[in-house]
Design an enzyme around this catalytic site. Structure first.
Site: not given
Length: 571
Positions: A308-309, A486-488
Site C-alpha cells: 500500500d502507499h 487507499f491503494h492496497p
C-alpha cells in the site's frame, strides 16, 4: 459492516438457471468484466455486489468523497490493526461497498504508473504480454481522453478522462517551487515516465465523477444476458472436487447458490478476494484448519504480499494568499461554492481531493534510483486529520508517498463467517529502507517549501512540525503523520506455477483448481508507481480478453471432439 455471525444454510436456495460466468464484486474490475463478457449475446453473466446501487448523490459530486468514506452506505468501514510503524495507531481502511466499488469513493485521479512497473510484472510472470508496450493499447482501448487520440492516449472508450476544472494560486506557486528544486514541468503523467510536476487528469465528465458503474455497467443494463444482484454478500466459492462450480451468497436473510458453467471470477478487491479464497478453503492449510475450514488447495501466498502507499501529510500555514480554508470558512463562502457547482459544475465542489501532483526521486544522488520513487498530492487546504474541519487560517498540504515500499503486510480471515472483517496488517514502515525513504521525503518537501517561489507567502510547517530534524526524529514524524492513500494491492499475486508465493498464474487462474480466477488489484505482484484504480481497470480489460479466448478455445475443442466421435458412413 455487520459483524454478527450467521449460520450457513445447509440447503441454500438455488437460483433459477445456470450462468456461464459468476462475477463476485461490482467494483472497477467487476464492472469492466460484466460489460465485456456480456457483449457476446451467447454468454450469460451474473454480477453479485454486497453493497447497493450507486444512486447516492454524494457519489457523483467530486467533493462528496468526504461523505462516502466512512459511510456504511458506500464503505466497508474496515480498519487496520494497530500498526507498530505508525506509533501504534490503527487506520481506517476505506473500500467501496457499492456499484462501482472504490471508483465511487476514490480521488478520481487517472494514473497508469511507470513503464518499469509493467515490465517487472512481465518478468515475474514470465509473460511479455504484461509488459508496458503490450498493456498500453489496453489502457488506450478503454480511454476517452479529453485531448483526443494520440500515440499515448485513446478516444471514444468508456473511461472518461478530463482536466481538472479549477486551479489555485498556491498550487501554481508550489509547482514553481518544485521546478526550482529540479523537477521538470509536465502536462501528462501517463506516458510511461511520470517524472515532474503538473496537474492530475481525473475521471470526471463535466465536473461530475465518472465511476466504473457509469462507464461500464450502465451501457450493459438492457442486455438480457446480464443479471446484476445487489445486497448479495458472497460467503464462499463452491467446489465439486477441485473444480469451482458456483458461489453461495446471502441476500435478504436468505442463502442462495449461484451456479457457473464456465468460471467464477473474484473481483472483490485486495481485501475481500483473499478473504473469500480463505473462506472457501484456498490458502495456508494450517491457518484454515485452525478455523475449521476444509482445505481445498494449500496456497501459502493467499492474503500475503499486501502493499500500500503510505502518505506523509505535511501542512504549511501561509500568509498573503487565499486557500480553501478561508474560502469556505463562513456561510456565505459555502453558499457561493455551492451555487458555483449547481450552476456550472465547477469550483471547489468539482475538485478531486488532490489537484497538483509531482513525481520525484527521494535521493537524487543515488545512482541506483533510476526513476521517481515519490509521489506528491498537493491540496489548497489543511486539517488535523481526515474527517475534521479545515483549519481557520490559510494553508496548503503536501502529502508525499513512497511509490515502491519494501514493507509487506497481510490480510487474513479470523473467523469462518463471511460477515466477520478480516485482520488487515499493512506492516507500514517495517523496513529500514522504507523508514529512510520516508525521512528523505520529508526533507525534500521542506526544500520545496523553502524555494524562492513560495517565499512571499512565508510558509510555516505545522505538520509534522519543524522540531523533527534528525534522521531518527524524521522517521518518528513519518509514523506520526503517515496514513493510507487507499491503494492496497498484491494479496492474490500472480506469478509462475512453481512460485510458492503466487496465487494466480499469468492468466489470473487460481493455481491448483479449475474454473476460478481472480481479477482485481490483488493480483498485482508489485504495486504500481502511482494511483491504482486505472491499472486495475486495465487488468480487467486484459482478463476479459483472456476469458473470451479460453471460451473460444474450449468451444472449438468441444466441436472437434464431437466431429471425432461422430460415426463415419461409407457409401
Amino acid at each position: 459492516m455487520n459483524t454478527q455471525s450467521e449460520p450457513r444454510s445447509a440447503n441454500p436456495r438455488t437460483l433459477e438457471g445456470e450462468f456461464d460466468y459468476v462475477i463476485v464484486g461490482a467494483g472497477t474490475a467487476g464492472c469492466v468484466l460484466a460489460n465485456r463478457l456480456s457483449e457476446d449475446p451467447e454468454t450469460s453473466v451474473l454480477l453479485l455486489e454486497a453493497g447497493g446501487k450507486d444512486d447516492y448523490h454524494w457519489i457523483h459530486v467530486p467533493v462528496g468523497y468526504l461523505y462516502c468514506i466512512g459511510n456504511p452506505r458506500t464503505d466497508w468501514l474496515y480498519k487496520t490493526r494497530e500498526e507498530p510503524g505508525l506509533n501504534g495507531r490503527a487506520l481506517s481502511y476505506p473500500r467501496g461497498r457499492v456499484l462501482g466499488g472504490s471508483s465511487s469513493i476514490n480521488g478520481m485521479i487517472y494514473m497508469r504508473g511507470q513503464r518499469d512497473d509493467y515490465d517487472e510484472w512481465a518478468r515475474v510472470t514470465n509473460d511479455t504480454s504484461w509488459a508496458w508496450n503490450n498493456v498500453l493499447p489496453i489502457f488506450k482501448r478503454s480511454e476517452d481522453y479529453h485531448g483526443g487520440a494520440s500515440e499515448s492516449h485513446g478516444a471514444g472508450g468508456p473511461w472518461r478522462v478530463e482536466k481538472q476544472r479549477l486551479k489555485w494560486k498556491i498550487l501554481e506557486t508550489f509547482s514553481q517551487a518544485a521546478q526550482q528544486t529540479g523537477l521538470p514541468a509536465t502536462d501528462d503523467f501517463n506516458r510511461g515516465d511520470n517524472s515532474g510536476v503538473g496537474y492530475f487528469d481525473v475521471n470526471q465528465k463535466r465536473g461530475i465523477r465518472w465511476n466504473a458503474s457509469k462507464a461500464f455497467l450502465r451501457p450493459a443494463l438492457k442486455r438480457p444476458n446480464l443479471t446484476i444482484i445487489t445486497g448479495a454478500l458472497t460467503q464462499r466459492v463452491v467446489f465439486e472436487g477441485r473444480r469451482c462450480v458456483g458461489v453461495e451468497y446471502r441476500g435478504n436473510d436468505v442463502d442462495y447458490l449461484a451456479k457457473a458453467r464456465c468460471e467464477v471470477i473474484l473481483s472483490a478487491g485486495a481485501v475481500n478476494s483473499p478473504q473469500l479464497l480463505e473462506l472457501s478453503g484456498i490458502g495456508n492449510g494450517t491457518r484454515l484448519q485452525n478455523l475449521g475450514i476444509e482445505v481445498v488447495q494449500d496456497l501459502r501466498g493467499v492474503g500475503e504480499n499486501l502493499q500500500d502507499h503510505l502518505q506523509l501529510r505535511m501542512a504549511y500555514k501561509v500568509d498573503g494568499v487565499r486557500t480553501l480554508n478561508t474560502a469556505s470558512a463562513h456561510w456565505w463562502g459555502k453558499l457561493m461554492i455551492g451555487l458555483q457547482y449547481v450552476l456550472f459544475q465547477s469550483g471547489p465542489m468539482s475538485m478531486a481531493p488532490s489537484q497538483l501532483g509531482a513525481f520525484a526521486k527521494s535521493d537524487p544522488n543515488d545512482r541506483s534510483l533510476t526513476r521517481p520513487d515519490l509521489q506528491y498530492h498537493v491540496q489548497p487546504l489543511s486539517l488535523e486529520r481526515f474527517g475534521e474541519p479545515l483549519h481557520r487560517f490559510n494553508a496548503f498540504t503536501a502529502s508525499v508517498c513512497h511509490l515502491r515500499p519494501t514493507s509487506r503486510g497481510s490480510i487474513h480471515i479470523v473467523s469462518p463467517q463471511a460477515s466477520a472483517p478480516p485482520l488487515i496488517a499493512p506492516n507500514y514502515l517495517s523496513t529500514d529502507y522504507d523508514r529512510h525513504v520516508a525521512a528523505n521525503a520529508l526533507r525534500l518537501t521542506r526544500r520545496i517549501a523553502a524555494a524562492p517561489a513560495l517565499a512571499p507567502y512565508r510558509p510555516q510547517e505545522i505538520l509534522p512540525g519543524i522540531e523533527f530534524q534528525s534522521e531518527e526524529e524524521l522517521q518518528q514524524a513519518a509514523g506520526k503523520v503517515g496514513t493510507t492513500i487507499f491503494h492496497p494491492v498484491g494479496t492474490c499475486r500472480m506469478g509462475t506455477a512453481d512460485d510458492p508465493a503466487a496465487v494466480v498464474d499469468h492468466r489470473l487462474r487460481v493455481i491448483g483448481v479449475d474454473g476460478l480466477r481472480v481479477v482485481d488489484a490483488s493480483v498485482m505482484p508489485t504495486i504500481t508507481s502511482g494511483n491504482t484504480n486505472s491499472p486495475t481497470l486495465m487488468i480487467a480489460e486484459r482478463a476479459s480478453d483472456m476469458i473470451r479466448e479460453d471460451r473460444r478455445a474450449r468451444l472449438a475443442g468441444q466441436e472437434s471432439a464431437a466431429r471425432t466421435a461422430s460415426p463415419v458412413t461409407i457409401a
